[in-house]
Design a protein around this motif. Structure first.
Motif: not given
Length: 225
Positions: A168-172, A174-182, A185-193
């Protein structure tokens, strides 16, 4: 449980000419205390230290001195913390299903907190260590004028460890790279998703070493222990 320790930062805000994790507190490098806590955890079975090449020799000497009873491997870091975590995820052993991410600069982390976070992740949750905010917080605009005062009863100071299911973290990421998210912390990726992340209450002493004053605090806490 697998643990990635993020060590690829610098000493800019510390005013140091080297990685702040190699500065000494109570006679030992900051990272030595972090690693000691990780090795004292009953949950950790593998550790990856994600750092920069310039620090590799010093960090590997520190690891050798620790006489670890679990594998501790070197992983080359990236240009940002986000990139470094991606490198760490790619370097996990085959079959790793869950992982904790911890900032090497949080050298006061207690093994019991690592174990509580690990247990939550193994039970199926994404989790971060955090402490309730006790200060009154002000939201301020670019000119320094206060805009509002958030209700501190719902505010928490994010810390590490942060724990997730590996895929799940790898998926998050990967999407961050695709969308250009910066993110910072890692929890922020989960929050965006829109994926839930639970808070594991921690002590305010689990500080991140950032300034010279933080070294003074860490020395006092370690001396008290």
């Amino acid at each position: 449980m697998h643990l990635l320790i993020a060590c690829a930062g610098s000493g800019r805000r510390m005013g140091a000419e080297r990685n702040k994790l190699l500065l000494e507190v109570c006679g030992r490098p900051v990272l030595a205390w972090t690693l000691e806590a990780a090795l004292a955890s009953a949950s950790i079975r593998w550790i990856g230290i994600v750092g920069q090449a310039v620090d590799r020799e010093d960090i590997e000497a520190l690891v050798a001195a620790a006489d670890a009873q679990v594998p501790v491997v070197w992983i080359q870091g990236g240009d940002t913390r986000q990139d470094s975590v991606c490198n760490g995820l790619a370097a996990l052993p085959e079959g790793a299903s869950s992982v904790l991410i911890h900032d090497g600069a949080r050298c006061l982390v207690e093994p019991a907190l690592i174990d509580r976070c690990a247990a939550a992740v193994q039970a199926g949750a994404a989790v971060i260590a955090a402490a309730p905010v006790t200060d009154t917080i002000k939201r301020v605009d670019g000119s320094g004028v206060i805009q509002d005062t958030p209700d501190r009863s719902v505010l928490w100071g994010a810390q590490t460890p942060q724990g997730f299911a590996v895929e799940q973290l790898r998926q998050a990421h990967a999407q961050a790279r695709a969308e250009g998210w910066s993110v910072t912390d890692d929890a922020s990726l989960f929050e965006r998703l829109g994926w839930p992340v639970k808070v594991m209450e921690s002590s305010p002493s689990n500080i991140k070493i950032t300034t010279p004053f933080d070294l003074t605090i860490a020395a006092a806490v370690l001396a008290g222990r």
